[in-house]
Write a protein that holds these residues in place. Structure first.
Motif, PDB file in Angstrom:
ATOM      1  N   VAL A   1       0.835  -1.204   0.000  1.00 34.35           N
ATOM      2  CA  VAL A   1       0.000   0.000   0.000  1.00 34.35           C
ATOM      3  C   VAL A   1       0.866   1.248   0.000  1.00 34.35           C
ATOM      4  CG1 VAL A   1      -1.741   1.306   1.289  1.00 34.35           C
ATOM      5  CG2 VAL A   1      -1.906  -1.197   1.151  1.00 34.35           C
ATOM      6  N   LYS A   2       1.891   1.292   0.835  1.00 33.79           N
ATOM      7  CA  LYS A   2       2.760   2.473   0.908  1.00 33.79           C
ATOM      8  C   LYS A   2       3.458   2.725  -0.419  1.00 33.79           C
ATOM      9  CE  LYS A   2       6.345   4.658   3.707  1.00 33.79           C
ATOM     10  NZ  LYS A   2       7.007   5.241   2.516  1.00 33.79           N
ATOM     11  N   ARG A   3       3.949   1.649  -1.037  1.00 31.72           N
ATOM     12  CA  ARG A   3       4.634   1.798  -2.321  1.00 31.72           C
ATOM     13  C   ARG A   3       3.679   2.324  -3.386  1.00 31.72           C
ATOM     14  NH1 ARG A   3       6.171  -3.296  -3.133  1.00 31.72           N
ATOM     15  NH2 ARG A   3       8.153  -3.038  -2.030  1.00 31.72           N
ATOM     16  N   HIS A   4       2.449   1.824  -3.393  1.00 28.41           N
ATOM     17  CA  HIS A   4       1.477   2.287  -4.394  1.00 28.41           C
ATOM     18  C   HIS A   4       1.153   3.768  -4.188  1.00 28.41           C
ATOM     19  CE1 HIS A   4      -1.738   1.601  -7.381  1.00 28.41           C
ATOM     20  NE2 HIS A   4      -2.343   2.584  -6.718  1.00 28.41           N
ATOM     21  N   LEU A   5       0.975   4.186  -2.943  1.00 28.05           N
ATOM     22  CA  LEU A   5       0.704   5.598  -2.667  1.00 28.05           C
ATOM     23  C   LEU A   5       1.866   6.483  -3.125  1.00 28.05           C
ATOM     24  CD1 LEU A   5      -0.853   5.314   0.911  1.00 28.05           C
ATOM     25  CD2 LEU A   5      -2.048   6.059  -1.155  1.00 28.05           C
ATOM     26  N   ASP A   6       3.067   6.012  -2.929  1.00 28.12           N
ATOM     27  CA  ASP A   6       4.256   6.800  -3.305  1.00 28.12           C
ATOM     28  C   ASP A   6       4.478   6.833  -4.813  1.00 28.12           C
ATOM     29  OD1 ASP A   6       4.706   7.290  -0.645  1.00 28.12           O
ATOM     30  OD2 ASP A   6       6.207   5.689  -0.407  1.00 28.12           O
ATOM     31  N   TRP A   7       4.188   5.745  -5.498  1.00 30.39           N
ATOM     32  CA  TRP A   7       4.581   5.627  -6.899  1.00 30.39           C
ATOM     33  C   TRP A   7       3.441   5.802  -7.914  1.00 30.39           C
ATOM     34  CZ3 TRP A   7       8.108   0.608  -6.688  1.00 30.39           C
ATOM     35  CH2 TRP A   7       9.225   0.887  -5.892  1.00 30.39           C
ATOM     36  N   PHE A   8       2.251   5.317  -7.601  1.00 31.97           N
ATOM     37  CA  PHE A   8       1.246   5.190  -8.663  1.00 31.97           C
ATOM     38  C   PHE A   8      -0.054   5.973  -8.449  1.00 31.97           C
ATOM     39  CE2 PHE A   8       3.582   1.063  -8.632  1.00 31.97           C
ATOM     40  CZ  PHE A   8       4.273   1.248  -9.828  1.00 31.97           C
ATOM     41  N   ALA A   9      -0.405   6.290  -7.217  1.00 27.08           N
ATOM     42  CA  ALA A   9      -1.667   6.997  -6.988  1.00 27.08           C
ATOM     43  C   ALA A   9      -1.616   8.404  -7.576  1.00 27.08           C
ATOM     44  CB  ALA A   9      -1.973   7.058  -5.491  1.00 27.08           C
ATOM     45  N   GLU A  10      -2.787   8.917  -7.945  1.00 33.22           N
ATOM     46  CA  GLU A  10      -2.878  10.273  -8.496  1.00 33.22           C
ATOM     47  C   GLU A  10      -2.401  11.287  -7.456  1.00 33.22           C
ATOM     48  OE1 GLU A  10      -6.233  12.839 -10.965  1.00 33.22           O
ATOM     49  OE2 GLU A  10      -6.867  11.565  -9.288  1.00 33.22           O
ATOM     50  N   LYS A  11      -1.663  12.282  -7.923  1.00 32.43           N
ATOM     51  CA  LYS A  11      -1.127  13.284  -7.003  1.00 32.43           C
ATOM     52  C   LYS A  11      -2.261  14.141  -6.441  1.00 32.43           C
ATOM     53  CE  LYS A  11       2.914  11.734  -7.919  1.00 32.43           C
ATOM     54  NZ  LYS A  11       3.555  10.835  -6.920  1.00 32.43           N
ATOM     55  N   GLY A  12      -1.985  14.750  -5.304  1.00 30.40           N
ATOM     56  CA  GLY A  12      -2.982  15.582  -4.652  1.00 30.40           C
ATOM     57  C   GLY A  12      -3.588  14.874  -3.455  1.00 30.40           C
ATOM     58  N   LEU A  13      -4.050  15.646  -2.495  1.00 33.76           N
ATOM     59  CA  LEU A  13      -4.582  15.060  -1.266  1.00 33.76           C
ATOM     60  C   LEU A  13      -5.771  14.141  -1.520  1.00 33.76           C
ATOM     61  CD1 LEU A  13      -4.432  18.160   1.130  1.00 33.76           C
ATOM     62  CD2 LEU A  13      -2.905  16.181   1.078  1.00 33.76           C
ATOM     63  N   ASP A  14      -6.571  14.468  -2.550  1.00 34.14           N
ATOM     64  CA  ASP A  14      -7.773  13.682  -2.839  1.00 34.14           C
ATOM     65  C   ASP A  14      -7.642  12.924  -4.162  1.00 34.14           C
ATOM     66  OD1 ASP A  14     -10.292  12.886  -1.861  1.00 34.14           O
ATOM     67  OD2 ASP A  14     -11.322  14.208  -3.281  1.00 34.14           O
ATOM     68  N   GLY A  15      -6.399  12.617  -4.554  1.00 42.76           N
ATOM     69  CA  GLY A  15      -6.166  11.937  -5.827  1.00 42.76           C
ATOM     70  C   GLY A  15      -6.708  10.520  -5.835  1.00 42.76           C
TER      71      GLY A  15
END
Length: 383
Positions: A262-276
């Motif tokens: 989960v941490k790696r996905h948040l750092d690498w792949f999730a859309e940028k921005g607080l509500d991405g």
């Protein structure tokens, strides 16, 4: 002054003999109009009996205007869907079932022309042409529409009377092993591997994952808050809105081994921005069923799973693992966001391996109880 003659009370109905020799019955309807029986009778007695029964129906308010059902089924059915206030996916499903399976047969008919034999024939023909699950869905929809027509007093009785015809009897879905889940995650690629794990160990619906945003995820505790869903229609448009049911709104606590994923996905792949958005494609757009489907099929083939193993079957895997880990039925329902025990039981499986585990547990319990009984007998003899 001459007394006024009392006015003769109007008779409810009359009968007369036709030139053909048969008898015709006529009566006054509640709206004041003069009506003729829809059929003629062999004898005067038969005609009078029919009048008596019709009068009784009117007095008990069971009478239905014979002309009320002269309403086109297609127009009534489409209006029925419009008035339901359905979710986008259910609305799409109902219109597709009508277009492909119901309207070709019943569309040109009036409501009162649809009969039980006609419904039976239609269902038999549909079963020869398409899958039993689709036919069950179509039958349930037809029955619901005709039930509303009955409530509206347009027809006297619902013509859909086939017992069990609306019950879906889908075969038990397959599940994956832990090793196969890991292999699927590796094969589908770094950007999408967390979707595989969320599907299996959440277990989350695809439309729930599509709506996830950074704000829905916490690392301590490791959990995902499901608040809405974004199902994709056949047009490719995603419709953000409520979850499938109220039970779909929940917090899912994830197993600790997924923390780094989960941490790696948040750092690498999730859309940028607080509500991405949590899951987006390489170009930053929300993922599409068609493009993800291609990746899923390639990964499934690479792992060696059968062609009918769907992404949704990961939920079955998650249910099975949860119950083996000691989750109660209620625990599993909350975790999967299900509102009924029947729905939850569909996802719980007991394969050969589980049956061997159950047999082993029984064996151990019986052996232990027999050992205790033997010890009691020995102590009794010694005493």
């Amino acid at each position: 002054m001459t007394a006024r003659k009392p006015q003769r009370r109007r008779e409810f109905g009359t009968v007369r003999r036709l030139p053909s020799g048969r008898w015709q019955a006529r009566y006054w309807a509640p709206d004041g109009s003069r009506r003729t029986a829809p059929e003629t009778f062999e004898s005067k007695t038969d005609a009078q009996t029919w009048l008596t029964l019709t009068q009784a129906d009117i007095e008990r308010k069971h009478w239905i205007d014979p002309d009320a059902g002269a309403v086109n089924f297609e127009a009534y059915a489409l209006k029925w869907v419009d008035e339901r206030g359905l979710s986008a996916t259910t609305d799409e499903l109902y219109r597709r079932l009508l277009r492909l399976h119901i309207l070709p047969t019943f569309g040109p008919m009036d409501l009162d022309e649809i009969t039980p034999p006609g419904v039976r024939t239609w269902r038999a023909e549909r079963l020869q042409a398409t899958g039993a699950t689709t036919v069950a869905k179509s039958y349930r929809l037809l029955k619901a529409i005709m039930e509303t027509a009955t409530d509206d007093e347009l027809i006297r009785r619902n013509p859909c009377r086939i017992k069990g015809a609306g019950t879906e009897k889908a075969k038990e879905r397959p599940t994956a092993t832990v090793e196969q889940v890991d292999a699927l995650a590796d094969a589908i690629g770094p950007r999408w591997r967390l979707m595989v794990y969320f599907g299996a160990y959440g277990p989350m619906r695809p439309e729930e994952q599509a709506a996830l945003r950074r704000t829905n995820v916490t690392l301590d505790p490791l959990a995902v808050k499901i608040r809405e869903a974004a199902p994709e229609l056949t047009t490719g448009r995603r419709v953000e809105g409520d979850t499938k049911s109220d039970a779909g709104v929940r917090t899912i606590y994830l197993p600790g081994f997924l923390h780094m994923e989960v941490k790696r996905h948040l750092d690498w792949f999730a859309e940028k921005g607080l509500d991405g958005l949590l899951f987006v494609g390489e170009k930053g757009a929300p993922f599409r069923r068609s493009s993800f489907g291609r990746k899923w099929r390639r990964a499934r083939a690479q792992v060696g799973l059968p062609d009918d193993f769907r992404f949704y079957d990961l939920r079955h895997t998650g249910h099975t693992l949860a119950t083996r880990a000691g989750a109660t039925l209620r625990d599993a329902m909350v975790r999967a966001g299900q509102s009924s025990e029947r729905a939850a039981l569909i996802y719980q499986h007991s394969d050969d391996q589980r049956q061997r585990e159950v047999a082993g547990s029984i064996d151990a319990r019986v052996r232990a109880d027999r050992g205790k009984a033997m010890e009691r007998r020995v102590h009794k003899k010694e005493a």
